[in-house]
Design an enzyme around this catalytic site. Structure first.
Site, PDB file in Angstrom:
ATOM      1  CE1 TYR A  17      -1.144   1.400  -6.945  1.00  0.00           C
ATOM      2  CE2 TYR A  17      -1.715   2.327  -4.809  1.00  0.00           C
ATOM      3  CZ  TYR A  17      -2.045   2.042  -6.114  1.00  0.00           C
ATOM      4  OH  TYR A  17      -3.275   2.399  -6.599  1.00  0.00           O
ATOM      5  CD  GLU A  39      -8.704   0.535  -6.037  1.00  0.00           C
ATOM      6  OE1 GLU A  39      -9.359   0.265  -5.005  1.00  0.00           O
ATOM      7  OE2 GLU A  39      -7.588   1.081  -5.990  1.00  0.00           O
ATOM      8  CD1 TRP A  47      -2.940  -0.573  -1.445  1.00  0.00           C
ATOM      9  CD2 TRP A  47      -4.624  -1.409  -2.642  1.00  0.00           C
ATOM     10  NE1 TRP A  47      -2.669  -0.345  -2.778  1.00  0.00           N
ATOM     11  CE2 TRP A  47      -3.699  -0.856  -3.525  1.00  0.00           C
ATOM     12  CE3 TRP A  47      -5.764  -2.000  -3.163  1.00  0.00           C
ATOM     13  CZ2 TRP A  47      -3.868  -0.865  -4.909  1.00  0.00           C
ATOM     14  CZ3 TRP A  47      -5.933  -2.013  -4.554  1.00  0.00           C
ATOM     15  CH2 TRP A  47      -4.991  -1.444  -5.403  1.00  0.00           C
TER      16      TRP A  47
END
Length: 183
Positions: A17, A39, A47
């Site tokens: 990522y 998000e 995360w």
């Protein structure tokens, strides 16, 4: 505490990522919508949890095709809440469906066109615009979405090798005067 640019390359869940998505400009509505949904799912969680559940979330939400998610009804909400492979939060799921309907209402213009039309704004103005347009948004969600998709600076440190790769792509945030972000 180390920065994401320092820590991500040493963590398998984060490395791809960081190196291939975070901060790179995005030009497809389904990818922008997926990032927005991720998000929203991240709010209150790490995360890392979001990234670990990303593949199943992508599958469960029909590859984040806006028109498909916008058509979801109560049965789909229950289906998603029953899927242990995703983050199961009714408020977040309903907000994502609502947000898909907002984006779908723009027709051919879509999410990218809307973002491009507003890209010369500071973080505060972006947050207000998102709060007036979508559900389940706040400063952190908006900031991370826009940094992750190239609309706001700050995804990578200038010393990070990925920063140069992104700069070569001339993301939207590099196309506005830096003073805009200081407001």
């Amino acid at each position: 505490m180390s920065s994401y640019c320092e820590s991500a390359p040493t963590q398998p869940v984060h490395q791809y990522y960081h190196d291939h998505e975070y901060g790179f400009p995005v030009d497809r509505d389904d990818v922008l919508f997926e990032r927005f949904a991720l998000e929203i799912f991240q709010a209150g969680l790490s995360w890392e949890i979001v990234l670990k559940k990303r593949a199943e979330t992508f599958k469960a939400f029909n590859r984040f095709r806006v028109s498909r998610v916008a058509s979801y009804g109560d049965d789909d909400v229950e289906r998603l809440l029953g899927n242990a492979g995703i983050i199961r939060n009714r408020l977040k799921i309903r907000a994502i469906i609502h947000n898909a309907r907002v984006i779908q209402s723009w027709g051919k213009n879509g999410f990218k066109t809307w973002l491009d039309a507003n890209h010369a704004m500071n973080r505060g103005d972006w947050t207000r615009l998102f709060k007036n347009t979508f559900k389940f948004t706040g400063g952190e969600i908006v900031n991370e979405l826009l940094m992750s998709t190239g609309y706001l600076p700050g995804a990578h440190e200038e010393t990070c090798p990925i920063y140069t790769k992104i700069a070569d792509l001339n993301p939207p945030w590099m196309q506005v005067p830096p003073s805009v972000f200081d407001q």
